[in-house]
Design a protein around this motif. Sequence first.
Motif, short mmCIF file in Angstrom:
data_model
loop_
_atom_site.label_atom_id
_atom_site.label_comp_id
_atom_site.label_asym_id
_atom_site.label_seq_id
_atom_site.Cartn_x
_atom_site.Cartn_y
_atom_site.Cartn_z
N THR A 39 0.86 -1.19 0.00
CA THR A 39 0.00 0.00 0.00
C THR A 39 0.89 1.23 0.00
O THR A 39 1.89 1.28 0.72
CB THR A 39 -0.90 0.03 1.26
OG1 THR A 39 -1.13 -1.31 1.67
CG2 THR A 39 -2.21 0.70 0.99
N GLU B 260 1.02 6.58 3.29
CA GLU B 260 -0.03 7.42 3.87
C GLU B 260 0.27 7.54 5.35
O GLU B 260 1.14 6.82 5.87
CB GLU B 260 -1.41 6.80 3.63
CG GLU B 260 -1.58 5.44 4.25
CD GLU B 260 -2.96 4.82 3.97
OE1 GLU B 260 -3.37 4.79 2.80
OE2 GLU B 260 -3.60 4.39 4.94
N ARG C 97 0.34 6.77 8.99
CA ARG C 97 0.07 5.54 9.76
C ARG C 97 0.03 5.90 11.24
O ARG C 97 1.09 6.21 11.82
CB ARG C 97 1.17 4.50 9.54
CG ARG C 97 1.47 4.16 8.12
CD ARG C 97 0.45 3.21 7.55
NE ARG C 97 0.63 3.13 6.09
CZ ARG C 97 -0.18 2.45 5.30
NH1 ARG C 97 -1.21 1.79 5.80
NH2 ARG C 97 0.02 2.42 4.00
N ARG D 118 -0.07 4.20 13.84
CA ARG D 118 0.80 3.40 14.72
C ARG D 118 2.25 3.86 14.67
O ARG D 118 3.02 3.64 15.59
CB ARG D 118 0.72 1.92 14.34
CG ARG D 118 -0.61 1.33 14.74
CD ARG D 118 -0.55 -0.16 14.73
NE ARG D 118 0.36 -0.69 15.72
CZ ARG D 118 0.73 -1.94 15.79
NH1 ARG D 118 0.26 -2.80 14.92
NH2 ARG D 118 1.55 -2.37 16.70
N GLU E 267 4.28 9.07 8.02
CA GLU E 267 3.93 8.42 6.75
C GLU E 267 4.59 7.05 6.69
O GLU E 267 5.76 6.89 7.08
CB GLU E 267 4.52 9.24 5.60
CG GLU E 267 3.78 10.48 5.25
CD GLU E 267 3.33 10.40 3.80
OE1 GLU E 267 4.19 10.24 2.92
OE2 GLU E 267 2.11 10.46 3.57
N GLY E 268 3.87 6.09 6.20
CA GLY E 268 4.47 4.77 6.09
C GLY E 268 3.80 3.94 5.01
O GLY E 268 2.71 4.28 4.54
N ARG F 47 2.68 -0.15 3.74
CA ARG F 47 2.30 -1.39 4.39
C ARG F 47 2.55 -2.53 3.40
O ARG F 47 2.16 -2.44 2.22
CB ARG F 47 0.82 -1.29 4.74
CG ARG F 47 0.22 -2.51 5.34
CD ARG F 47 -1.30 -2.32 5.28
NE ARG F 47 -1.95 -3.45 5.88
CZ ARG F 47 -2.31 -3.50 7.17
NH1 ARG F 47 -2.09 -2.47 7.95
NH2 ARG F 47 -2.89 -4.56 7.65
N SER G 293 1.54 -8.52 8.40
CA SER G 293 1.66 -7.16 7.85
C SER G 293 2.83 -6.45 8.48
O SER G 293 3.05 -6.55 9.69
CB SER G 293 0.42 -6.34 8.16
OG SER G 293 -0.63 -6.80 7.40
N ILE H 6 4.43 -2.55 8.64
CA ILE H 6 4.38 -1.17 8.19
C ILE H 6 5.74 -0.52 8.43
O ILE H 6 6.37 -0.74 9.49
CB ILE H 6 3.23 -0.34 8.81
CG1 ILE H 6 3.12 -0.58 10.31
CG2 ILE H 6 1.90 -0.64 8.16
CD1 ILE H 6 2.06 0.31 10.94
#
Length: 344
Positions: A257, A260, A262, A264, A268-269, A271, A338, A340
């Motif tokens: 992805t 955008e 994130r 957490r 910006e990160g 995924r 997942s 990120i």
Amino acid sequence: MPTQDYLAALPLPALLIRATERVAGVNDEATRLLGEGLIGRHFITALRQPALLDAIEACLLRRERREAEYLTKDGDQDTTYRVSVRPVPLDEGGFGALCCFQDVTHLEQSDRIRRDFVANVSHELRTPLTAIMGFIETLKGPAANDAPARMRFLDIMDREAARMNRLVGDLLSLSRVEQEERVRPTTRVDPADLIRGTLHGLAPLAEEAGVTLASELPERAFEIAGDSDQLRQVLTNLIENAIKYSGQGSFVTVRLTAPEFRPRLRCEGVRIEVADTGPGIDPLHLPRLTERFYRVDSHRSREKGGTGLGLAIVKHIVSRHRGRMTVESTLGKGTSFSVILPVG
Ligand code: ADP
């Protein structure tokens, strides 16, 4: 200066015992640890643990410096203190025993982790080594002139040696990654490129296992701060696991992805998700998956050539990149790992 002022100045729980064997003073930290109302009590009723009582006795009788362990249990929480017991001169004349409590729980824990790790590594290496040594004996003796048996045994030896080789390789990766964990990567990498390259490299393995690989990548290219060898290793370990454990007829999809915000990461990160349609993992095991040598099913992992270190390596690499890893799994449906990663 009065005894109580000295004690109050110490940053650790501390108490002083007079030659009369009564508690002469305690600081607030010691009151929190041992409870109220200690002053004036005999030290045996105040402290109660034989190792510490012996140390205090030796200190009071012979003015010896001693050390002892003191253990406390608060609900589930075990705490280990190393207590130093030292003779000190008292204002009123004579000597007393000053006891300082140092919390060494973390030291003990890391010591235990290190011991467990050495025991695990030895065990993991010994199993294939024992097999190889056994087959060498057989090849030298009973099977010396049995050509078909010889080939079969050499095949097994080959497999076992390869297992040892993988284990040593993973151990070296793990120690390298741990060493670099505090150094942030400075190079830029294109994660989509890495995913394409890794999937290409793993295509033969997937084909052999009867697993279909797919990817869903954003159209726009972008880069993130990362160590490309290490991120390739993250992808390889996750995709290899997905192939190994989901088996014939299943699907493994790698999704990327675009950057955008994130929550957490609080920045910006991107995924990266590796999802499979395999048997899934019981939620019971999820919190422990990234521990070294933790396996849900040891027999299956060994049979698939697993070392039990793959996810531990992934965890360290992700943490070096200041990223986060999560796992979701439903028994009978599949698993999704997942990661990120900050764009950096
Ligand atoms: P291993 O070398 O045993 O694969 P890992 O650290 O990579 O070690 O994984 C730890 C354990 O997590 C594995 O032994 C396996 O039980 C479980 N596991 C990892 N990935 C998956 C997956 N995609 N599906 C089911 N189980 C998995």
